[in-house]
Enzyme design. Structure first.
Site, mmCIF file in Angstrom:
data_model
loop_
_atom_site.group_PDB
_atom_site.id
_atom_site.type_symbol
_atom_site.label_atom_id
_atom_site.label_comp_id
_atom_site.label_asym_id
_atom_site.label_seq_id
_atom_site.Cartn_x
_atom_site.Cartn_y
_atom_site.Cartn_z
ATOM 1 N N ARG A 1 -16.008 22.429 7.269
ATOM 2 C CA ARG A 1 -15.957 21.761 6.438
ATOM 3 C C ARG A 1 -17.016 22.335 4.812
ATOM 4 O O ARG A 1 -16.353 21.900 3.531
ATOM 5 C CB ARG A 1 -16.120 20.344 6.575
ATOM 6 C CG ARG A 1 -14.976 19.581 7.712
ATOM 7 C CD ARG A 1 -13.295 20.014 7.070
ATOM 8 N NE ARG A 1 -13.003 19.197 8.014
ATOM 9 C CZ ARG A 1 -10.790 19.337 8.219
ATOM 10 N NH1 ARG A 1 -10.781 19.954 7.123
ATOM 11 N NH2 ARG A 1 -10.557 19.019 9.429
ATOM 12 N N ARG B 1 0.902 -1.262 -0.040
ATOM 13 C CA ARG B 1 -0.074 -0.203 -0.057
ATOM 14 C C ARG B 1 0.620 1.123 -0.172
ATOM 15 O O ARG B 1 0.255 2.233 -0.104
ATOM 16 C CB ARG B 1 -0.748 0.240 1.465
ATOM 17 C CG ARG B 1 -0.095 0.209 2.681
ATOM 18 C CD ARG B 1 -0.704 0.837 3.168
ATOM 19 N NE ARG B 1 -0.599 0.983 4.503
ATOM 20 C CZ ARG B 1 -1.320 0.758 6.304
ATOM 21 N NH1 ARG B 1 -2.801 0.877 6.022
ATOM 22 N NH2 ARG B 1 -1.203 1.507 7.162
HETATM 23 C C1 FAD Z 1 -9.545 24.734 6.735
HETATM 24 C C2 FAD Z 1 -9.148 23.894 7.609
HETATM 25 C C3 FAD Z 1 -7.674 23.509 7.609
HETATM 26 C C4 FAD Z 1 -6.461 22.819 8.535
HETATM 27 N N1 FAD Z 1 -5.518 22.697 8.602
HETATM 28 C C5 FAD Z 1 -4.395 22.079 9.545
HETATM 29 C C6 FAD Z 1 -3.469 22.200 9.502
HETATM 30 O O1 FAD Z 1 -2.509 22.775 8.709
HETATM 31 N N2 FAD Z 1 -2.785 20.838 9.849
HETATM 32 C C7 FAD Z 1 -3.550 20.921 11.147
HETATM 33 O O2 FAD Z 1 -2.472 19.594 11.610
HETATM 34 N N3 FAD Z 1 -4.652 20.644 11.249
HETATM 35 C C8 FAD Z 1 -5.514 21.016 10.388
HETATM 36 N N4 FAD Z 1 -6.680 21.254 10.197
HETATM 37 C C9 FAD Z 1 -7.316 20.711 11.245
HETATM 38 C C10 FAD Z 1 -8.073 21.856 12.406
HETATM 39 O O3 FAD Z 1 -6.755 21.867 13.686
HETATM 40 C C11 FAD Z 1 -8.607 20.585 13.614
HETATM 41 O O4 FAD Z 1 -8.226 19.067 13.882
HETATM 42 C C12 FAD Z 1 -10.176 19.956 12.805
HETATM 43 O O5 FAD Z 1 -10.567 20.468 12.140
HETATM 44 C C13 FAD Z 1 -11.003 19.763 13.926
HETATM 45 O O6 FAD Z 1 -11.788 20.591 14.983
HETATM 46 P P1 FAD Z 1 -12.689 20.130 16.123
HETATM 47 O O7 FAD Z 1 -11.004 20.056 16.570
HETATM 48 O O8 FAD Z 1 -12.733 21.127 16.576
HETATM 49 O O9 FAD Z 1 -13.360 19.264 15.876
HETATM 50 P P2 FAD Z 1 -13.271 17.934 16.876
HETATM 51 O O10 FAD Z 1 -12.439 17.207 16.931
HETATM 52 O O11 FAD Z 1 -14.322 17.677 16.260
HETATM 53 O O12 FAD Z 1 -13.450 18.649 18.596
HETATM 54 C C14 FAD Z 1 -15.148 19.271 18.372
HETATM 55 C C15 FAD Z 1 -15.295 20.045 19.432
HETATM 56 O O13 FAD Z 1 -14.803 19.531 20.748
HETATM 57 C C16 FAD Z 1 -14.580 19.966 21.465
HETATM 58 N N5 FAD Z 1 -12.990 18.746 21.927
HETATM 59 C C17 FAD Z 1 -12.785 18.204 20.970
HETATM 60 N N6 FAD Z 1 -11.504 18.127 21.424
HETATM 61 C C18 FAD Z 1 -11.437 18.161 23.195
HETATM 62 C C19 FAD Z 1 -10.445 18.621 23.876
HETATM 63 N N7 FAD Z 1 -8.930 17.559 23.500
HETATM 64 N N8 FAD Z 1 -10.069 19.132 24.363
HETATM 65 C C20 FAD Z 1 -11.216 19.694 24.484
HETATM 66 N N9 FAD Z 1 -12.376 20.458 23.476
HETATM 67 C C21 FAD Z 1 -12.193 19.931 22.916
HETATM 68 C C22 FAD Z 1 -13.514 21.125 20.739
HETATM 69 O O14 FAD Z 1 -14.747 22.262 21.304
HETATM 70 C C23 FAD Z 1 -13.813 21.544 19.524
HETATM 71 O O15 FAD Z 1 -13.878 22.420 18.578
HETATM 72 C C24 FAD Z 1 -8.084 22.184 9.152
HETATM 73 C C25 FAD Z 1 -9.351 22.429 8.534
HETATM 74 C C26 FAD Z 1 -9.344 23.123 8.888
HETATM 75 C C27 FAD Z 1 -10.985 23.509 8.722
#
Ligand code: FAD
Length: 204
Positions: A170, A143
């Site tokens: 997204r 893979r």
């Molecule tokens: C346009 C875009 C560009 C991106 N570019 C990059 C990049 O270059 N590199 C990269 O590594 N990632 C990137 N990401 C990913 C981003 O950093 C997040 O990992 C991803 O969008 C998930 O978001 P989230 O943690 O809010 O969501 P989820 O994991 O779905 O969590 C939902 C919500 O639950 C809460 N939550 C979840 N886990 C925890 C925790 N452990 N502690 C506290 N609160 C928590 C928070 O409020 C969070 O917003 C990108 C995302 C987007 C949309």
């Protein structure tokens, strides 16, 4: 090499999802007596406006995506959801059941030349993979030569609060175009079942 289009299929959703959310939420206010045939929408609107989004966690949905494997690397960063994904360790694309070929998703290229270059790269990747498999290499090792745009299937199960968060990030212009494409497909599947919960995502 086969090229397929991305898709999203709703596998399961909480039945009468908005009624379920209202039923749960009204326990807080002991206002169950106010439940009528059309009361759920107004109640859910109020809950979301107040930021009491924990209430909408009482409904959830499972969606099957067919998409680019690279897109799923972004999808699984959403930690509150649950996933099952087609395994490149266990699936042997050299077998008859996979047509002895790889299946890919074509990215949105701008020119014919880009498409030609990409198609050549896909053929080289497929040839390298099948040659390794023919030489008794295990799929989990072969893979390593598969492309990021390999077609994959992934089931994402999440509650409505997490789906809203997923759609917010997204379907936004900053998201990768192929991620936006499938996020919009998923939102379109959920909107008819929960138009108030997902109202922010009409028409995306
Ligand atoms: C346009 C875009 C560009 C991106 N570019 C990059 C990049 O270059 N590199 C990269 O590594 N990632 C990137 N990401 C990913 C981003 O950093 C997040 O990992 C991803 O969008 C998930 O978001 P989230 O943690 O809010 O969501 P989820 O994991 O779905 O969590 C939902 C919500 O639950 C809460 N939550 C979840 N886990 C925890 C925790 N452990 N502690 C506290 N609160 C928590 C928070 O409020 C969070 O917003 C990108 C995302 C987007 C949309």
């Amino acid at each position: 090499m086969k090229i397929v289009k991305p898709s999203a299929t709703l596998l399961w959703i909480t039945p009468d999802a908005e009624k379920m959310i209202e039923r749960a939420g009204r326990v807080a206010y002991k206002s169950e007596d106010l439940i009528t045939e059309g009361s759920a929408g107004k109640f859910i609107h109020m809950i979301i406006e107040k930021g009491h989004e924990a209430v909408i966690e009482h409904a959830s949905a499972s969606i099957l995506f067919v998409c680019d494997r690279g897109v799923t690397h972004e999808m699984v960063r959403h930690r509150i959801a649950s996933y099952v994904q087609e395994s490149t360790r266990y699936c042997n694309y050299g077998k008859e059941k996979f047509g002895k070929e790889i299946t890919v998703i074509q990215p949105p290229f701008d020119t014919e030349e880009q498409v030609r270059n990409w198609t050549n790269a896909m053929r080289i990747s497929e040839s390298a993979y099948l040659t390794l498999i023919d030489a008794s290499c295990k799929p989990q090792i072969a893979r390593s030569v598969l492309p990021t745009c390999l077609k994959t299937e992934i089931i994402m199960t999440a509650n409505f609060r997490e789906w809203r968060h997923f759609f917010k990030l997204r379907t936004a212009p900053a998201a990768h175009p192929q991620m936006r494409e499938i996020a919009k497909m998923a939102a379109a599947l959920l909107v008819p079942h929960a138009p108030t919960v997902f109202a922010d995502f009409i028409p995306f």
